[in-house]
Write a protein that holds these residues in place. Structure first.
Motif, PDB file in Angstrom:
ATOM      1  N   UNK A   1      22.296 -11.017  26.398  1.00 10.15           N
ATOM      2  CA  UNK A   1      22.257 -12.429  25.472  1.00 10.15           C
ATOM      3  C   UNK A   1      23.401 -12.182  24.738  1.00 10.15           C
ATOM      4  N   UNK A   2      25.431 -12.129  24.399  1.00  9.55           N
ATOM      5  CA  UNK A   2      26.043 -12.519  24.595  1.00  9.55           C
ATOM      6  C   UNK A   2      27.686 -12.854  25.272  1.00  9.55           C
ATOM      7  N   UNK A   3      27.566 -12.953  26.423  1.00  6.54           N
ATOM      8  CA  UNK A   3      28.155 -13.553  27.943  1.00  6.54           C
ATOM      9  C   UNK A   3      28.174 -14.996  27.395  1.00  6.54           C
ATOM     10  N   UNK A   4      28.474 -15.979  27.063  1.00  5.85           N
ATOM     11  CA  UNK A   4      28.702 -17.701  27.508  1.00  5.85           C
ATOM     12  C   UNK A   4      28.751 -17.702  28.187  1.00  5.85           C
ATOM     13  N   UNK A   5      27.489 -18.815  28.261  1.00  5.17           N
ATOM     14  CA  UNK A   5      27.511 -19.142  30.453  1.00  5.17           C
ATOM     15  C   UNK A   5      26.320 -18.683  31.147  1.00  5.17           C
ATOM     16  N   UNK A   6      25.630 -18.166  32.077  1.00  2.00           N
ATOM     17  CA  UNK A   6      25.139 -18.575  32.640  1.00  2.00           C
ATOM     18  C   UNK A   6      25.420 -17.152  33.428  1.00  2.00           C
ATOM     19  N   UNK A   7      25.622 -16.464  34.416  1.00  3.88           N
ATOM     20  CA  UNK A   7      25.509 -15.130  35.035  1.00  3.88           C
ATOM     21  C   UNK A   7      24.232 -15.289  36.296  1.00  3.88           C
ATOM     22  N   UNK A   8      24.653 -15.300  37.657  1.00  6.12           N
ATOM     23  CA  UNK A   8      24.577 -16.079  38.841  1.00  6.12           C
ATOM     24  C   UNK A   8      23.748 -14.271  39.643  1.00  6.12           C
ATOM     25  N   UNK A   9      23.129 -14.064  40.005  1.00  4.62           N
ATOM     26  CA  UNK A   9      23.432 -12.881  40.476  1.00  4.62           C
ATOM     27  C   UNK A   9      22.326 -13.341  41.903  1.00  4.62           C
ATOM     28  N   UNK A  10      22.334 -13.490  42.739  1.00  2.00           N
ATOM     29  CA  UNK A  10      22.149 -14.275  44.185  1.00  2.00           C
ATOM     30  C   UNK A  10      21.482 -12.353  45.423  1.00  2.00           C
ATOM     31  N   UNK A  11      21.112 -12.686  45.722  1.00  2.00           N
ATOM     32  CA  UNK A  11      20.945 -11.102  47.047  1.00  2.00           C
ATOM     33  C   UNK A  11      20.154 -12.074  48.026  1.00  2.00           C
ATOM     34  N   UNK A  12      20.679 -12.216  49.601  1.00  4.38           N
ATOM     35  CA  UNK A  12      19.777 -11.983  50.990  1.00  4.38           C
ATOM     36  C   UNK A  12      19.860 -11.394  51.517  1.00  4.38           C
ATOM     37  N   UNK A  13      18.717 -11.519  51.723  1.00  5.50           N
ATOM     38  CA  UNK A  13      17.444 -10.783  52.693  1.00  5.50           C
ATOM     39  C   UNK A  13      17.873 -10.618  54.358  1.00  5.50           C
ATOM     40  N   UNK A  14      17.943 -10.300  55.143  1.00  5.50           N
ATOM     41  CA  UNK A  14      18.001 -10.666  56.611  1.00  5.50           C
ATOM     42  C   UNK A  14      16.843  -9.929  57.208  1.00  5.50           C
ATOM     43  N   UNK A  15      16.386 -10.513  57.401  1.00  8.90           N
ATOM     44  CA  UNK A  15      15.173  -9.474  58.412  1.00  8.90           C
ATOM     45  C   UNK A  15      15.653  -9.503  60.057  1.00  8.90           C
ATOM     46  N   UNK A  16      14.917  -9.229  61.328  1.00  5.60           N
ATOM     47  CA  UNK A  16      14.976  -9.363  62.786  1.00  5.60           C
ATOM     48  C   UNK A  16      13.488  -9.141  62.435  1.00  5.60           C
ATOM     49  N   UNK A  17      12.517 -10.018  63.311  1.00  3.26           N
ATOM     50  CA  UNK A  17      10.609  -9.632  63.403  1.00  3.26           C
ATOM     51  C   UNK A  17      11.352  -9.668  64.887  1.00  3.26           C
ATOM     52  N   UNK A  18       9.826  -7.879  65.658  1.00  6.36           N
ATOM     53  CA  UNK A  18      10.088  -7.990  66.983  1.00  6.36           C
ATOM     54  C   UNK A  18       8.739  -8.823  67.494  1.00  6.36           C
ATOM     55  N   UNK A  19       9.540  -9.180  68.747  1.00  2.90           N
ATOM     56  CA  UNK A  19       7.542  -9.944  69.254  1.00  2.90           C
ATOM     57  C   UNK A  19       6.834  -8.639  69.714  1.00  2.90           C
TER      58      UNK A  19
END
Length: 181
Positions: A96-114
């Motif tokens: 609410x009070x911090x000027x501007x925008x904070x971006x929290x970007x999370x990346x999840x990587x998964x390996x699929x098995x045949x």
């Protein structure tokens, strides 16, 4: 020392600053798979095909399910921890009070098995085991003798079932064909 007439102006400026420059935290999660193109479900809601990004409302443990033809379905309970500025009561300030925008970007990587390919001989062997009633100890199904009834079946008392004569042609009676028209 502040005089009485300056105090309302300072409060008004503080409220205006918060309204105009109010902070906002944008939470975004990107899911990638190898190989790409898996259908993503987050908390049992279909999101899209990977790679895909989705806005996240809250942190915590999320159910991630990935489905792709030719690959095993992957279901994971993924923990997404909150950053330090989103832990109460600090989240009140960052949202609410911090000027501007904070971006929290999370990346999840998964390996699929045949998906494992089962040979025809193995499938026939498993079918024969099921036909013979051979199951593993953890997956047993009671096999009843021919003509036996399960213990939970309710048998009506004699005389409570009304018998109705079978229609013509059923039960060994002859049926005469209709004459040609």
């Amino acid at each position: 020392m502040l005089t009485n007439y300056r105090l309302p102006w300072i409060a008004l400026l503080a409220v205006g600053f918060c309204a105009l420059g109010g902070g906002c935290v944008e939470r975004r999660m990107t899911v990638r798979t190898n190989p790409p193109g898996a259908l993503l479900y987050v908390d049992d809601y279909e999101v899209g095909t990977t790679p895909v990004s989705v806005n996240v409302t809250y942190y915590g443990t999320r159910k991630i399910r990935l489905v792709k033809d030719g690959y095993e379905t992957l279901t994971v309970m993924q923990r997404v921890p909150a950053p330090w500025y989103q832990i109460p009561p600090l989240d009140l300030v960052s949202d609410n009070f911090v000027p501007g925008q904070i971006r929290d970007q999370r990346t999840l990587d998964f390996q699929l098995k045949p998906q494992a390919v089962t040979s025809g001989a193995e499938l026939v062997g498993r079918a024969e085991q099921l036909r013979r009633g051979v199951h593993s100890a953890t997956n047993t199904v009671p096999v009843l003798a021919p003509g036996a009834r399960p213990a939970t079946q309710v048998i009506p008392p004699p005389g409570s079932i009304e018998t109705v004569p079978a229609p013509a042609g059923v039960g060994g009676q002859q049926v005469h064909p209709l004459p040609p028209q």
